[in-house]
Design an enzyme around this catalytic site. Structure first.
Site, short mmCIF file in Angstrom:
data_model
loop_
_atom_site.label_atom_id
_atom_site.label_comp_id
_atom_site.label_asym_id
_atom_site.label_seq_id
_atom_site.Cartn_x
_atom_site.Cartn_y
_atom_site.Cartn_z
N CYS A 26 96.97 40.73 132.54
CA CYS A 26 95.93 40.96 133.54
C CYS A 26 94.59 40.53 132.97
O CYS A 26 94.48 40.12 131.82
CB CYS A 26 95.88 42.43 133.96
N CYS A 29 93.38 41.99 129.71
CA CYS A 29 93.87 41.32 128.51
C CYS A 29 93.00 40.11 128.16
O CYS A 29 92.71 39.85 126.98
CB CYS A 29 95.31 40.85 128.70
N ASP A 448 75.31 3.70 143.61
CA ASP A 448 75.00 2.40 143.05
C ASP A 448 75.66 1.36 143.97
O ASP A 448 76.55 1.69 144.76
CB ASP A 448 75.55 2.30 141.62
#
Length: 784
Positions: A26, A29, A448
């Protein structure tokens, strides 16, 4: 393929090392591992729950083994990612998530043990004498063996003074089991003939011996099932990256001393020549030395149209040879190939962490201790209010079980994992989650011209012939005379002559070049001149009109004379990419304003802008000037993206909110960009914007569900309105739903390129005149 393989990668004065971390369940952790690593001096770490990877920046004095040891001290496992060659050997093993077979076995055994307990506990009519003792024995196995991974990880967390999702599961299972054991041995529930009613609500009538064996078995069962499904779903979100890693050829047929031998592709070296037969993959990046064919690049770049190659053509590894036999000289191998760079960029992107994900992780980091406190408070409140002990324990257990920080931890990384993988399949390489977040806010795009909106190569744009002349014959004559020319315009005319007819061009005699004018020669018995129109040349009206149109479009006009008589005007120019006009219109429909900024002259710039529908044009701009324009727009409060391909675009790319480089561009441009377009298709920009918006919508939905789920279910559990068994189902389902929602991004389809007119909403708000273009304006030679 790991970005670090088995060794650190330099990053300025620091090294960057990837670690595979095991045992995380989870977001709590994740926060724990990050904190442990960050406590080492000079170390910063980002941990991704969805990929199970930790990306660590550290000084050279901190070794990889020290990092692994730090993670292990936090109660998790860690190892360096396998080298690419090792991964190839493990292809078969990757069909299942890590530990999938072991977890599936545990799930099946738990199911067989838990089902009798659930059925007997929930269907009173099936309860026989001593049924409770049978259920108690089965439950004991589930609590001790099936739930052992949760207890083990909870104990590790306790030793490190931290709490995770496993802590909640372990406490819930143990509390349900201990209460049931007390009821059987000391509360009268073990008596012969005992019957237990079942209710959807957790409360029990006063004085009724009640067992919670169904909660003790259902919590491990449903959590194990949820995590197994979650692991399979997360495995699916990374399928695009694994597909990229597996695209390359496994072996190659080398050409040596006139003979061929097949060797593993790892033995191929730069400069060696190899054979590519029809249907085979090109082993690595190289240049064709013999043969001609069509290559299918769809697996690498997402480009569906085959690309014709011949001697001198560059090819990329993993392209499929769809035609003839090719002999290729290797120019890059291993980690230097385009496929390896693509895979590395995607891997690096998935290791990042977005701002919104950090917020969710910080919330989840304090979530578990808060839930434990809430459960204790609920237990004390119910007991203090004089409620039955069974109801108090049930409410506390339900609170522990229903709370789910897993969904919070998975909401963002699984969506980014699926999106970056899908983007790579569409030819869009996203450097990291931060780039996706910035792209979502972009409202202005600076294009460009050369190599971006246009191909960057001189090609024949239009052919106009005099009355009575055949366009194909004229092109063949002009191409034959230009055969010996090295001028870019001459090469464009030669290519057009070859494309006009598959037959060989006629031979030329008396060839001579006229300085500053053109070339002359005799072909097919006619004296042919190809070159610049002279002011005193008398031209037919149709050719004079073609000359004026070429000049207005900033194209180079080439006059073709045969036996002293003008027969054609060829318009040669840097042709527009077929997708540019449609892409610009789609961006405008998405609320993004396009601006053309180029170093070319005003005539060429305004001609291209008119073709694609761009109103604001800045011509003759220096590289520094491009960066100044970006700075001025950002000072106005705009969020600016720059799309370019050359060294002169690097400064603007780096100074913009978001830099987008063409994959065919220079290394300087690609290095300064946040997003790289692998295929030369401006529609990829539109695909990137739409994929980004879809991704962030998915993340918001995930987070709304994750927060909303806990906001609703925790109060229900605390007030005694949620049975622990259903709490376990809801908790497991929440994580699976979040991951499944993210998986929908894998099915995202880019809008197809339309011919001349953007379809649907893409045309909304656009000027209809911008769509009515001649075929020559789209880079397709027109003939009149």
């Amino acid at each position: 393929m790991s970005s670090a393989d088995d060794r650190p990668v330099p990053d300025g004065d620091l090294l960057t090392t990837d670690l595979l971390v095991g045992g995380m369940t989870c977001a709590a952790c994740v926060g724990r591992v990050e904190k442990k690593l960050s406590r080492v001096e000079g170390v910063t770490a980002t941990v991704n729950l969805a990929t199970g990877r930790a990306r660590v920046s550290h000084p050279e004095s901190v070794t990889s083994q020290e990092l692994i040891s730090t993670v292990e001290k936090a109660g998790y496992t860690a190892e360096l990612p396998p080298a690419p060659t090792d991964q190839d050997d493990q292809d078969g093993e990757q069909q299942e998530p890590a530990g999938g077979l072991h977890e599936r076995t545990r799930l099946w055994i738990t199911t067989l043990l838990a089902l009798p307990v659930l059925v007997l506990s929930m269907v009173p009519v099936l309860q026989f004498d001593y049924w409770q003792w049978l259920c108690f024995d089965l439950t004991t196995v589930v609590v001790v063996w099936s739930a052992w991974p949760f207890h083990q990880r909870a104990l590790k967390g306790l030793r490190h003074a931290t709490a995770t999702m496993d802590t909640l599961v372990s406490l819930g299972v143990i509390a349900s089991f201990l209460w049931s054991a007390y009821a059987i041995y000391f509360g009268g529930a073990g008596q012969v003939g005992m019957r237990m009613p079942f209710s959807l609500l957790p409360g029990a009538e006063a004085g009724t011996a009640h067992l919670y064996l169904e909660a003790a078995v259902s919590v491990p069962l449903f959590v194990l099932a949820g995590r197994y499904l979650e692991a399979r779903a997360k495995h699916g979100t990374g399928s695009a990256l694994r597909a990229l890693a597996e695209l390359g050829a496994k072996d190659v047929e080398l050409r040596e001393d006139g003979g061929n031998r097949r060797v593993p592709v790892a033995e191929l070296r730069v400069g060696q020549e190899f054979v590519v037969r029809p249907g085979e993959k090109v082993a690595t990046d190289g240049v064709v030395t013999e043969g001609s064919s069509a290559l299918d690049l769809s697996l690498v770049t997402g480009e569906s149209a085959p690309v014709e190659v011949s001697p001198g053509s560059a090819v990329v590894g993993a392209a499929v040879n769809a035609g003839g036999l090719l002999l290729v000289r290797a120019t890059a191998v291993g980690a230097d190939t385009q496929l390896a760079r693509i895979t590395r960029l995607v891997t690096d992107a998935q290791a990042g962490k977005a701002r919104i994900q950090r917020l969710a992780d910080s919330v989840a980091g304090v979530f578990v201790p808060a839930i434990v406190s809430v459960a204790c408070t609920v237990l004390g409140f119910w007991l203090g209010a004089g409620a039955d002990g069974e109801a108090a324990v049930t409410a506390a257990v339900a609170v522990l079980v229903v709370a789910c920080p897993c969904a919070l931890g998975l909401a963002t990384p699984t969506a980014f994992l699926a999106a970056t993988g899908r983007g790579a399949q569409l030819g869009v390489l996203i450097r990291g989650p931060e780039a996706l977040e910035r792209l979502r806010r972009v409202d202005t795009v600076i294009f460009d011209k050369t190599g971006t909106l246009t191909t960057g190569h001189m090609t024949l744009v239009a052919t106009t012939v005099a009355d009575g002349e055949d366009a194909t014959r004229v092109l063949r004559l002009a191409g034959a005379v230009e055969y010996g020319s090295e001028h870019p315009i001459g090469r464009a005319v030669l290519a057009a002559g070859r494309a006009a007819d598959p037959a060989p061009l006629p031979p030329v005699t008396g060839f001579r070049a006229v300085a500053g004018s053109g070339v002359r020669g005799t072909a097919d018995g006619r004296e042919v001149f190809v070159g610049r129109p002279r002011p005193d040349t008398e031209l037919p009206d149709v050719l004079r009109q073609a000359l004026r149109e070429a000049e207005a479009a900033a194209h180079t006009a080439v006059l073709v004379e045969a036996d002293g008589r003008p027969v054609a005007v060829l318009a040669v120019g840097d042709s527009l990419r077929p997708s540019s006009e449609d892409a610009v219109c789609r961006l405008q429909a998405l609320g993004i304003e396009p601006i053309l900024v180029t170093g070319d002259g005003p005539a060429a710039a305004h001609a291209v802008a008119a073709q694609v529908g761009i109103d604001e044009v800045h011509a003759g701009i220096t590289p520094e000037g491009k960066a100044d324009i970006v700075a001025a727009l950002r000072a106005e409060g705009r969020h600016v993206a720059v799309i370019g391909d050359g060294v002169n675009d690097a400064a603007a790319l780096a100074s913009a909110d978001l830099g987008i480089a063409m994959g065919s561009g220079t290394d300087a441009a690609i290095g300064a960009a946040d997003i790289t377009l692998v295929r030369e298709d401006m529609q990829a920009v539109v695909a990137a914007v739409r994929l980004t918006r879809r991704t962030l919508t998915t993340i918001r939905a995930n987070l709304v569900w994750a927060f909303g789920y806990n906001a609703v279910t925790v109060p229900l559990a605390a007030t005694g309105w949620l049975n622990p068994m259903f709490a376990a189902v809801a908790m497991s389902a929440s994580s699976v739903l979040v991951v499944a929602n993210s998986l929908r991004l894998r099915a995202y389809q880019a809008a197809p390129l339309t011919s001349g007119l953007a379809s649907g909403t893409a045309a909304e708000g656009a000027d209809d005149t911008s769509f009515r273009k001649e075929s020559g304006d789209l880079g397709v030679p027109s003939v009149r």
